[in-house]
Design a protein around this motif. Sequence first.
Motif, PDB file in Angstrom:
ATOM      1  N   ALA A  12     -15.767  13.489  14.186  1.00  0.00           N
ATOM      2  CA  ALA A  12     -16.766  14.562  14.090  1.00  0.00           C
ATOM      3  C   ALA A  12     -16.557  15.374  12.809  1.00  0.00           C
ATOM      4  N   ALA A  13     -16.783  14.706  11.694  1.00  0.00           N
ATOM      5  CA  ALA A  13     -16.675  15.326  10.369  1.00  0.00           C
ATOM      6  C   ALA A  13     -17.527  14.487   9.418  1.00  0.00           C
ATOM      7  N   PRO A  14     -18.061  15.089   8.362  1.00  0.00           N
ATOM      8  CA  PRO A  14     -18.869  14.313   7.415  1.00  0.00           C
ATOM      9  C   PRO A  14     -18.015  13.342   6.605  1.00  0.00           C
ATOM     10  N   PRO A  15     -18.632  12.273   6.089  1.00  0.00           N
ATOM     11  CA  PRO A  15     -17.879  11.291   5.306  1.00  0.00           C
ATOM     12  C   PRO A  15     -17.071  11.909   4.154  1.00  0.00           C
ATOM     13  N   ALA A  16     -17.611  12.904   3.476  1.00  0.00           N
ATOM     14  CA  ALA A  16     -16.890  13.511   2.346  1.00  0.00           C
ATOM     15  C   ALA A  16     -15.581  14.136   2.804  1.00  0.00           C
ATOM     16  N   ALA A  17     -15.562  14.773   3.983  1.00  0.00           N
ATOM     17  CA  ALA A  17     -14.333  15.381   4.504  1.00  0.00           C
ATOM     18  C   ALA A  17     -13.315  14.307   4.879  1.00  0.00           C
ATOM     19  N   VAL A  18     -13.790  13.216   5.471  1.00  0.00           N
ATOM     20  CA  VAL A  18     -12.892  12.111   5.832  1.00  0.00           C
ATOM     21  C   VAL A  18     -12.317  11.494   4.567  1.00  0.00           C
ATOM     22  N   TYR A  19     -13.164  11.247   3.591  1.00  0.00           N
ATOM     23  CA  TYR A  19     -12.731  10.669   2.319  1.00  0.00           C
ATOM     24  C   TYR A  19     -11.668  11.558   1.666  1.00  0.00           C
ATOM     25  N   ASP A  20     -11.936  12.867   1.654  1.00  0.00           N
ATOM     26  CA  ASP A  20     -10.979  13.804   1.060  1.00  0.00           C
ATOM     27  C   ASP A  20      -9.627  13.739   1.767  1.00  0.00           C
ATOM     28  N   ALA A  21      -9.626  13.585   3.092  1.00  0.00           N
ATOM     29  CA  ALA A  21      -8.375  13.510   3.852  1.00  0.00           C
ATOM     30  C   ALA A  21      -7.600  12.227   3.540  1.00  0.00           C
ATOM     31  N   LEU A  22      -8.315  11.187   3.106  1.00  0.00           N
ATOM     32  CA  LEU A  22      -7.663   9.937   2.709  1.00  0.00           C
ATOM     33  C   LEU A  22      -6.989  10.060   1.346  1.00  0.00           C
ATOM     34  N   LEU A  23      -7.427  11.051   0.556  1.00  0.00           N
ATOM     35  CA  LEU A  23      -6.919  11.188  -0.815  1.00  0.00           C
ATOM     36  C   LEU A  23      -6.206  12.515  -1.054  1.00  0.00           C
ATOM     37  N   ASP A  24      -5.810  13.192   0.012  1.00  0.00           N
ATOM     38  CA  ASP A  24      -5.069  14.445  -0.106  1.00  0.00           C
ATOM     39  C   ASP A  24      -3.657  14.227   0.431  1.00  0.00           C
ATOM     40  N   LEU A  28      -2.616  13.424   4.279  1.00  0.00           N
ATOM     41  CA  LEU A  28      -2.129  12.078   4.585  1.00  0.00           C
ATOM     42  C   LEU A  28      -0.781  12.129   5.308  1.00  0.00           C
ATOM     43  N   GLU A  29       0.118  12.999   4.844  1.00  0.00           N
ATOM     44  CA  GLU A  29       1.417  13.138   5.512  1.00  0.00           C
ATOM     45  C   GLU A  29       1.247  13.625   6.949  1.00  0.00           C
ATOM     46  N   ALA A  30       0.223  14.454   7.172  1.00  0.00           N
ATOM     47  CA  ALA A  30       0.005  15.034   8.500  1.00  0.00           C
ATOM     48  C   ALA A  30      -0.574  14.028   9.492  1.00  0.00           C
ATOM     49  N   TRP A  31      -1.527  13.194   9.052  1.00  0.00           N
ATOM     50  CA  TRP A  31      -2.243  12.370  10.033  1.00  0.00           C
ATOM     51  C   TRP A  31      -1.930  10.875   9.978  1.00  0.00           C
ATOM     52  N   SER A 149      -8.162  14.418  14.955  1.00  0.00           N
ATOM     53  CA  SER A 149      -7.602  15.701  15.371  1.00  0.00           C
ATOM     54  C   SER A 149      -7.413  16.628  14.173  1.00  0.00           C
ATOM     55  N   HIS A 150      -6.898  16.070  13.087  1.00  0.00           N
ATOM     56  CA  HIS A 150      -6.655  16.842  11.860  1.00  0.00           C
ATOM     57  C   HIS A 150      -7.953  17.445  11.319  1.00  0.00           C
ATOM     58  N   LEU A 151      -9.004  16.649  11.276  1.00  0.00           N
ATOM     59  CA  LEU A 151     -10.278  17.112  10.705  1.00  0.00           C
ATOM     60  C   LEU A 151     -11.079  17.959  11.689  1.00  0.00           C
ATOM     61  N   GLU A 152     -11.036  17.605  12.935  1.00  0.00           N
ATOM     62  CA  GLU A 152     -11.865  18.316  13.920  1.00  0.00           C
ATOM     63  C   GLU A 152     -11.291  19.703  14.235  1.00  0.00           C
ATOM     64  N   THR A 153      -9.984  19.878  14.100  1.00  0.00           N
ATOM     65  CA  THR A 153      -9.398  21.202  14.310  1.00  0.00           C
ATOM     66  C   THR A 153      -9.429  22.027  13.031  1.00  0.00           C
ATOM     67  N   ALA A 154      -9.467  21.343  11.863  1.00  0.00           N
ATOM     68  CA  ALA A 154      -9.520  22.064  10.588  1.00  0.00           C
ATOM     69  C   ALA A 154     -10.915  22.570  10.294  1.00  0.00           C
ATOM     70  N   GLY A 155     -11.918  21.887  10.815  1.00  0.00           N
ATOM     71  CA  GLY A 155     -13.281  22.227  10.456  1.00  0.00           C
ATOM     72  C   GLY A 155     -13.918  23.063  11.467  1.00  0.00           C
TER      73      GLY A 155
END
Length: 155
Positions: A12-24, A28-31, A149-155
Amino acid sequence: MGRTDRATRTIAAPPAAVYDALLDRESLEAWLPPDGMRGRVERWDPRPGGGFRMVLTHLDATGAPGKTSDATDVVEVRFAELEPPELVVQQAVFEADDPSFAGTMTMTWRLVATAGGTEVTVTATDVPPGIDQDAHEAGIASSLANLASHLETAG
């Protein structure tokens, strides 16, 4: 080799947020470490041709010894292809003395916008034969659950 493992999850996050989490690095260390592991990135270069080195530590190595040592998996990852916000292709090589873990595994992260957010499909090709398929697919699914979990709780 030739084996392919995969897992899919809608996040439950837009593609740009998911993409950013793949390159941050911190994200990355968190999830990325699946359940039962923690991770530390030792080197970080998020561009095509760049990559990272991650040390994954088993919280309990009993019955699931690491590939690099009894308690660790060390993996060198190269970013083979980056197409924001739809695609991340990684080439991963484990540091291991056991030849059954040798070779380059390609991890393709495909992000597709859906009404509920982003469908993320991870496809691992040329998986080394020493990696148990059921455990690997469960690990990928666990990482995707952590990402959600990382993105849905952050957003």
